[in-house]
Write a protein that holds these residues in place. Sequence first.
Motif, PDB file in Angstrom:
ATOM      1  N   HIS A   1       0.838  -1.202   0.000  1.00 25.15           N
ATOM      2  CA  HIS A   1       0.000   0.000   0.000  1.00 25.15           C
ATOM      3  C   HIS A   1       0.871   1.249   0.000  1.00 25.15           C
ATOM      4  CE1 HIS A   1      -3.789  -2.185   0.933  1.00 25.15           C
ATOM      5  NE2 HIS A   1      -2.987  -3.012   1.585  1.00 25.15           N
ATOM      6  N   VAL A   2       0.293   2.351  -0.470  1.00 22.03           N
ATOM      7  CA  VAL A   2       0.982   3.632  -0.456  1.00 22.03           C
ATOM      8  C   VAL A   2       1.291   4.022   0.986  1.00 22.03           C
ATOM      9  CG1 VAL A   2       0.781   6.098  -0.979  1.00 22.03           C
ATOM     10  CG2 VAL A   2      -0.104   4.390  -2.595  1.00 22.03           C
ATOM     11  N   GLY A   3       2.540   4.376   1.255  1.00 17.52           N
ATOM     12  CA  GLY A   3       2.949   4.805   2.586  1.00 17.52           C
ATOM     13  C   GLY A   3       2.987   6.321   2.682  1.00 17.52           C
ATOM     14  N   MET A   4       2.895   6.833   3.913  1.00  9.49           N
ATOM     15  CA  MET A   4       2.906   8.288   4.097  1.00  9.49           C
ATOM     16  C   MET A   4       3.613   8.651   5.390  1.00  9.49           C
ATOM     17  SD  MET A   4       1.461  11.184   5.622  1.00  9.49           S
ATOM     18  CE  MET A   4      -0.272  11.089   6.111  1.00  9.49           C
ATOM     19  N   ALA A   5       4.330   9.776   5.363  1.00 15.32           N
ATOM     20  CA  ALA A   5       4.928  10.361   6.562  1.00 15.32           C
ATOM     21  C   ALA A   5       4.801  11.873   6.460  1.00 15.32           C
ATOM     22  CB  ALA A   5       6.390   9.960   6.705  1.00 15.32           C
ATOM     23  N   PRO A   6       4.307  12.542   7.506  1.00 12.26           N
ATOM     24  CA  PRO A   6       4.242  14.002   7.481  1.00 12.26           C
ATOM     25  C   PRO A   6       5.642  14.610   7.589  1.00 12.26           C
ATOM     26  CG  PRO A   6       2.754  13.063   9.137  1.00 12.26           C
ATOM     27  CD  PRO A   6       3.700  11.981   8.711  1.00 12.26           C
ATOM     28  N   VAL A   7       5.800  15.793   7.020  1.00 12.97           N
ATOM     29  CA  VAL A   7       7.001  16.602   7.183  1.00 12.97           C
ATOM     30  C   VAL A   7       6.565  17.851   7.937  1.00 12.97           C
ATOM     31  CG1 VAL A   7       8.832  17.869   6.005  1.00 12.97           C
ATOM     32  CG2 VAL A   7       7.968  15.738   5.031  1.00 12.97           C
ATOM     33  N   LEU A   8       7.113  18.044   9.138  1.00  8.09           N
ATOM     34  CA  LEU A   8       6.648  19.142   9.972  1.00  8.09           C
ATOM     35  C   LEU A   8       7.304  20.448   9.539  1.00  8.09           C
ATOM     36  CD1 LEU A   8       6.417  17.560  13.528  1.00  8.09           C
ATOM     37  CD2 LEU A   8       4.789  17.530  11.651  1.00  8.09           C
ATOM     38  N   LEU A   9       6.482  21.499   9.491  1.00  7.69           N
ATOM     39  CA  LEU A   9       6.950  22.820   9.077  1.00  7.69           C
ATOM     40  C   LEU A   9       7.191  23.690  10.301  1.00  7.69           C
ATOM     41  CD1 LEU A   9       4.499  23.470   6.090  1.00  7.69           C
ATOM     42  CD2 LEU A   9       6.707  22.280   6.087  1.00  7.69           C
ATOM     43  N   PRO A  10       8.193  24.599  10.201  1.00  4.92           N
ATOM     44  CA  PRO A  10       9.051  24.820   9.052  1.00  4.92           C
ATOM     45  C   PRO A  10      10.054  23.689   8.864  1.00  4.92           C
ATOM     46  CG  PRO A  10       9.794  26.161  10.877  1.00  4.92           C
ATOM     47  CD  PRO A  10       8.513  25.528  11.331  1.00  4.92           C
ATOM     48  N   VAL A  11      10.401  23.442   7.605  1.00 10.72           N
ATOM     49  CA  VAL A  11      11.334  22.371   7.283  1.00 10.72           C
ATOM     50  C   VAL A  11      12.709  22.706   7.846  1.00 10.72           C
ATOM     51  CG1 VAL A  11      12.528  21.192   5.411  1.00 10.72           C
ATOM     52  CG2 VAL A  11      10.094  21.718   5.211  1.00 10.72           C
ATOM     53  N   HIS A  12      13.320  21.729   8.484  1.00  6.89           N
ATOM     54  CA  HIS A  12      14.686  21.903   8.976  1.00  6.89           C
ATOM     55  C   HIS A  12      15.466  20.634   8.712  1.00  6.89           C
ATOM     56  CE1 HIS A  12      17.873  23.812  11.240  1.00  6.89           C
ATOM     57  NE2 HIS A  12      18.030  22.700  11.931  1.00  6.89           N
ATOM     58  N   ARG A  13      16.636  20.779   8.120  1.00  7.27           N
ATOM     59  CA  ARG A  13      17.483  19.618   7.812  1.00  7.27           C
ATOM     60  C   ARG A  13      18.466  19.410   8.954  1.00  7.27           C
ATOM     61  NH1 ARG A  13      20.294  19.880   2.320  1.00  7.27           N
ATOM     62  NH2 ARG A  13      20.320  17.630   2.623  1.00  7.27           N
ATOM     63  N   PHE A  14      18.237  18.375   9.725  1.00  4.28           N
ATOM     64  CA  PHE A  14      19.097  18.074  10.866  1.00  4.28           C
ATOM     65  C   PHE A  14      20.213  17.128  10.438  1.00  4.28           C
ATOM     66  CE2 PHE A  14      15.046  19.188  12.840  1.00  4.28           C
ATOM     67  CZ  PHE A  14      15.445  20.032  13.860  1.00  4.28           C
ATOM     68  N   PRO A  15      21.404  17.299  11.013  1.00  2.16           N
ATOM     69  CA  PRO A  15      22.464  16.311  10.768  1.00  2.16           C
ATOM     70  C   PRO A  15      22.192  15.059  11.587  1.00  2.16           C
ATOM     71  CG  PRO A  15      23.226  17.938  12.339  1.00  2.16           C
ATOM     72  CD  PRO A  15      21.832  18.376  11.908  1.00  2.16           C
ATOM     73  N   LEU A  16      23.003  14.048  11.410  1.00  3.16           N
ATOM     74  CA  LEU A  16      22.924  12.839  12.231  1.00  3.16           C
ATOM     75  C   LEU A  16      24.220  12.667  13.024  1.00  3.16           C
ATOM     76  CD1 LEU A  16      21.262  10.011  10.089  1.00  3.16           C
ATOM     77  CD2 LEU A  16      20.303  11.255  12.023  1.00  3.16           C
ATOM     78  N   PRO A  17      24.109  12.489  14.340  1.00  2.00           N
ATOM     79  CA  PRO A  17      22.896  12.648  15.159  1.00  2.00           C
ATOM     80  C   PRO A  17      22.446  14.102  15.149  1.00  2.00           C
ATOM     81  CG  PRO A  17      24.808  12.382  16.554  1.00  2.00           C
ATOM     82  CD  PRO A  17      25.286  12.141  15.159  1.00  2.00           C
ATOM     83  N   PRO A  18      21.172  14.370  15.387  1.00  7.19           N
ATOM     84  CA  PRO A  18      20.630  15.705  15.135  1.00  7.19           C
ATOM     85  C   PRO A  18      21.014  16.788  16.126  1.00  7.19           C
ATOM     86  CG  PRO A  18      18.930  14.272  15.998  1.00  7.19           C
ATOM     87  CD  PRO A  18      20.123  13.409  15.757  1.00  7.19           C
ATOM     88  N   GLY A  19      21.583  16.463  17.277  1.00  7.60           N
ATOM     89  CA  GLY A  19      22.039  17.487  18.198  1.00  7.60           C
ATOM     90  C   GLY A  19      20.973  17.949  19.175  1.00  7.60           C
ATOM     91  N   LYS A  20      21.385  18.869  20.059  1.00 10.32           N
ATOM     92  CA  LYS A  20      20.519  19.264  21.174  1.00 10.32           C
ATOM     93  C   LYS A  20      19.348  20.137  20.750  1.00 10.32           C
ATOM     94  CE  LYS A  20      23.519  23.183  22.338  1.00 10.32           C
ATOM     95  NZ  LYS A  20      24.375  23.771  23.402  1.00 10.32           N
TER      96      LYS A  20
END
Length: 541
Positions: free
Chosen positions: A352-371
Amino acid sequence: RNMAPATCSGCDSIFCRRVLFGIALATATSSASAYWHCHRMVNGQDDEWCKHVGFQNGFQYKSFINKTSPCGQCDCCARWVPRIDELSCDDEAATLDSIVASCKVNPRAVDLVSFMVAEANDTNHWPILHYTAKVAAGDTPTTVRARIPGLKPGGEYVLLARSHRRNTAIGWRQMWFPPYKHNKTCNTSAAAASRHAVVPASSGPKTRWIEVYRRAGKTEWDHTEGSLPDFLDQHNGANLYGQFASPHIIPVNVWEASSSITRYCVEVLDTELQNVTTVFSPEWREGPSQYADYLSCQGGRCYCMDPVDRTFSRQPWAELHQRCPDVYSPNKAKKYHCSNCTGPSLKQSFKHVGMAPVLLPVHRFPLPPGKLYPGNYSLPAIAHWYSFPKGGMCQPGQKVGHNGCTWAMSPVSHSLSWGALHWKYGVFDKYFPPPKNVSDSIRYAKTAKAAYESIGARECGSAPGDRDASEAHLQRYAKPVGGERSDVATAAATSVRGERSHVAPTAATSVRGERSDVAPTAATLHNGERSDVAPTAATSV
């Protein structure tokens, strides 16, 4: 470069830039395919036959005796030749808003033809509308004929067509041959046309329609050609906000100007799946949903949602680390993959088609994402990413529900180049700054919506009143988290219809401080190219 004065108007620098939005066309001498394979001789065939036969039944044969063979240990190699012959349009059959296109192909080699039209006054002849026609199986050359709807009255168009190799994945772009172009223009009638839905109504099980955008072509990490649409199977896509909420969902660079962003209409089986988590961001609780858990897709393979994609959905860090225990690993092959998806979840997601929300405002976090993770965000989530598994795809011409298939693409799609969207239609601000708030993201999406409507894209579904399944999902399942729900969803829904909207002040402020320098990983995720680079959510759309 030689410090001479700038020769481009309106430029305050010594450097000039010329951006081309064209596509490569097939010619009589075009390479038929990058893939030679070994031809096994049958009765009446020998080395002399291979040396002199040339082209036969949709294949090119070539002898490599005493030469380096491209097909391994064989001296006789063959490759698919997906020629398109007699490409034309029938002016007498044209209507107010459609033309009739036809061509001749070899059905042993070709199973689909994508007819494409570009506006005649566009010097780049960029195909804005695509119509995918099925080729019936057979042994002799056959004529494929299709009516291409949704055009402007009195319009003049350039007709192009490309063919797809039979019995290969539709979403594998190397299996689509470069397009041929008709040497004359095609015209619709000049009287006014009435607006109508492009997609016909479907009988059978209950379904819903979603509007999906997907980018294909050159990126910062992938400079290969292939700007034309690569469809959806085994790929990720996004709704309007998931694609256009920010220019930094996928980094923008000049060399990417010829990449395409295509709008598809997808019919989805209306069902209720159990124990789904990715759709319920940011709390990631289990519950029922019309969608399956989202899969990250790369190079024709879809797998458990990767950790960077999860940061765009702001999965709580403790749970993300539990699901993806190798995020601290120096080994990128491990760092950017998760292995703790459950069997039942994956089984649903592969169907089936999968879905995930992207929360706004968009922010690109590094890995690990930090504090600073997860930062501030606005609810409810209006930006969505999708995954489209081949296990549930209906083949062209099949109705949803046939033989258990769960989703189908409309044969009609609309495409614009990334460069045209920005420089011609004004999508995103100059120099591509990140959005300051959710209002900016909605403005970007509204501008993009108007651009696609200007080339004939209409609301997906069989009637103007059909609602996007993303909105239906919010109404049916979404619950407020951490207080009152904002009116972001209402504002977003009205803004793309051209109505004046107001977004109430929310927590949608930019995250300050930490840079989001995600390592250049798997930017090819969005275009279906096969790559050994680790995946990142920034390119999953």
